[in-house]
Enzyme design. Structure first.
Site, PDB file in Angstrom:
ATOM      1  N   ARG A 197       0.821  -1.213   0.000  1.00 20.87           N
ATOM      2  CA  ARG A 197       0.000   0.000   0.000  1.00 20.87           C
ATOM      3  C   ARG A 197       0.855   1.264   0.000  1.00 20.87           C
ATOM      4  O   ARG A 197       0.537   2.260   0.643  1.00 20.87           O
ATOM      5  CB  ARG A 197      -0.960   0.022   1.192  1.00 20.87           C
ATOM      6  CG  ARG A 197      -1.882  -1.178   1.301  1.00 20.87           C
ATOM      7  CD  ARG A 197      -2.861  -1.264   0.120  1.00 20.87           C
ATOM      8  NE  ARG A 197      -3.698  -2.429   0.274  1.00 20.87           N
ATOM      9  CZ  ARG A 197      -3.400  -3.656  -0.180  1.00 20.87           C
ATOM     10  NH1 ARG A 197      -2.266  -3.840  -0.858  1.00 20.87           N
ATOM     11  NH2 ARG A 197      -4.217  -4.671  -0.001  1.00 20.87           N
TER      12      ARG A 197
ATOM     13  N   SER B 110     -11.107   0.155   2.883  1.00 19.06           N
ATOM     14  CA  SER B 110     -10.313  -0.288   4.029  1.00 19.06           C
ATOM     15  C   SER B 110      -9.558   0.894   4.609  1.00 19.06           C
ATOM     16  O   SER B 110      -8.766   1.530   3.928  1.00 19.06           O
ATOM     17  CB  SER B 110      -9.340  -1.382   3.598  1.00 19.06           C
ATOM     18  OG  SER B 110     -10.029  -2.505   3.108  1.00 19.06           O
TER      19      SER B 110
ATOM     20  N   GLU C 179      -4.662   3.948   6.067  1.00 18.41           N
ATOM     21  CA  GLU C 179      -4.457   3.931   4.616  1.00 18.41           C
ATOM     22  C   GLU C 179      -4.748   5.273   3.963  1.00 18.41           C
ATOM     23  O   GLU C 179      -3.926   5.770   3.205  1.00 18.41           O
ATOM     24  CB  GLU C 179      -5.302   2.823   3.979  1.00 18.41           C
ATOM     25  CG  GLU C 179      -4.729   1.435   4.101  1.00 18.41           C
ATOM     26  CD  GLU C 179      -5.324   0.474   3.077  1.00 18.41           C
ATOM     27  OE1 GLU C 179      -5.687   0.920   1.973  1.00 18.41           O
ATOM     28  OE2 GLU C 179      -5.430  -0.720   3.393  1.00 18.41           O
TER      29      GLU C 179
END
Length: 342
Positions: A168, A242, A338
């Site tokens: 990520r 998410s 995130e």
């Protein structure tokens, strides 16, 4: 091709961020060709302003008023470029919707991106986050991208190593943050396609449908069905997907936790570490379905934070920080956010 820059002041961003936060841009530009980027550089006042490069707005938590210049990338187009013995090379411009592009590749008969179906956002945002799901990361099928350097006006072609992809993560979240504008991406899709069915949910869905030899479209349909059953539609409930990364921990810590929590989910990683399921950790802390103000934790998936109606960026941050503290206290594990707070 027009080079006209249509600058707009106090521009509403509520429909341009998937969390649905009622925010405004101090100044706003929509860019649909490279000539406009050159014109932006040539305008001294605009060039000197702090900038937020905006794609689909699916990985952002905005403040009520975003200072500086918000640049919305709206470059469109997709095509099959070429092929060799092992791959078919397809290109998409940065403003294309990611999921629509994935489905387009499947319609052309090319597998490779199906596990990334229904991820919100644009193609241009995919490398920034190195998006991933159900055993596949974007970097696994990435070939190259073109990016516009806002400081020099050069268009650079960057291969995988230059992008510094990680879990990520990429160079575009760090050194090149809001300094490079991703224009388009080339993907290398395998001719000898092998389905990635590592995740039990996907395998279970296909087994329930009695699909023994799935096609790329079958896998895509499975991923879509699973995501729809667990994740809220941003058009209905504002969210950024998410919200936390699945943490990577040492084998020692994982074993200690597993002794106390035998139902804890973990996945072995290269090098001997383990990836834990952040959603499970959050749920064990009692946050599933709970809220602080207008920001809440989704009742079907604790990994997703949601806008319950009129959440502000401050409320979302406060909720995220409280969850981080609780998980740290209970499991000695730090959760990393995130989305980017702006």
């Amino acid at each position: 091709m027009t080079t006209l820059l249509s600058l707009q002041t106090d521009y509403p961003l509520q429909k341009l961020n998937s969390f649905g936060i009622d925010a405004y841009a101090q100044e706003f530009l929509s860019i649909d060709n490279i000539a406009q980027l050159h014109a932006l550089r040539a305008n001294a006042a605009l060039a000197s302003m702090p900038k937020l490069i905006l794609g689909g707005g699916s990985n952002l938590v905005l403040s009520d008023r975003v200072p500086g210049l918000v640049v919305k990338i709206s470059l469109m187009g997709k095509e099959v470029l070429s092929e060799d013995d092992e791959h078919v090379y397809v290109r998409a411009e940065a403003g294309e919707n990611w999921h629509a592009f994935v489905r387009w590749t499947l319609e052309q008969g090319y597998g490779g991106l199906e596990n990334l179906s229904l991820i919100p956002g644009t193609v241009g945002a995919a490398p920034i986050q190195n998006i991933g799901a159900y055993g596949l990361e974007m970097q696994d099928v990435f070939h190259s991208l073109d990016a516009f350097d806002l400081s020099t006006g050069e268009v650079l072609t960057m291969r995988k190593a230059a992008c510094r992809f990680a879990y990520r993560d990429s160079i575009f979240k760090h050194d090149y943050k809001d300094k490079m504008v991703i224009l388009g991406i080339v993907f290398a899709l395998p001719k000898k396609w092998i389905p990635k069915l590592d995740y039990a949910d996907v395998a279970r869905y296909l087994a329930d449908k009695e699909i023994a030899s799935p096609t790329p479209l079958d896998v895509s349909n499975a991923v879509i069905a699973i995501r729809q059953s667990k994740l809220p539609d941003p058009a209905v409930i504002g969210n950024a997907g998410s919200f936390f990364k699945n943490p990577i921990v040492s084998a020692t810590l994982r074993d200690e936790l597993l002794h106390s929590y035998p139902k804890m989910v973990s996945y072995p990683q290269p090098g001997g570490d383990y990836k834990l399921a952040a959603g499970w950790l959050i749920e064990e802390c009692g946050w599933k379905g709970k809220s602080l103000g207008s920001a809440g934790v989704y009742e079907k998936q604790a990994l997703v934070l949601v806008n319950l109606g009129c959440a502000t960026g401050v409320e979302v941050r406060r909720l995220a920080q409280q969850i981080q503290r609780d998980v740290q206290k209970k499991f000695a594990v730090r959760l990393e956010v995130e989305p980017v707070f702006v």
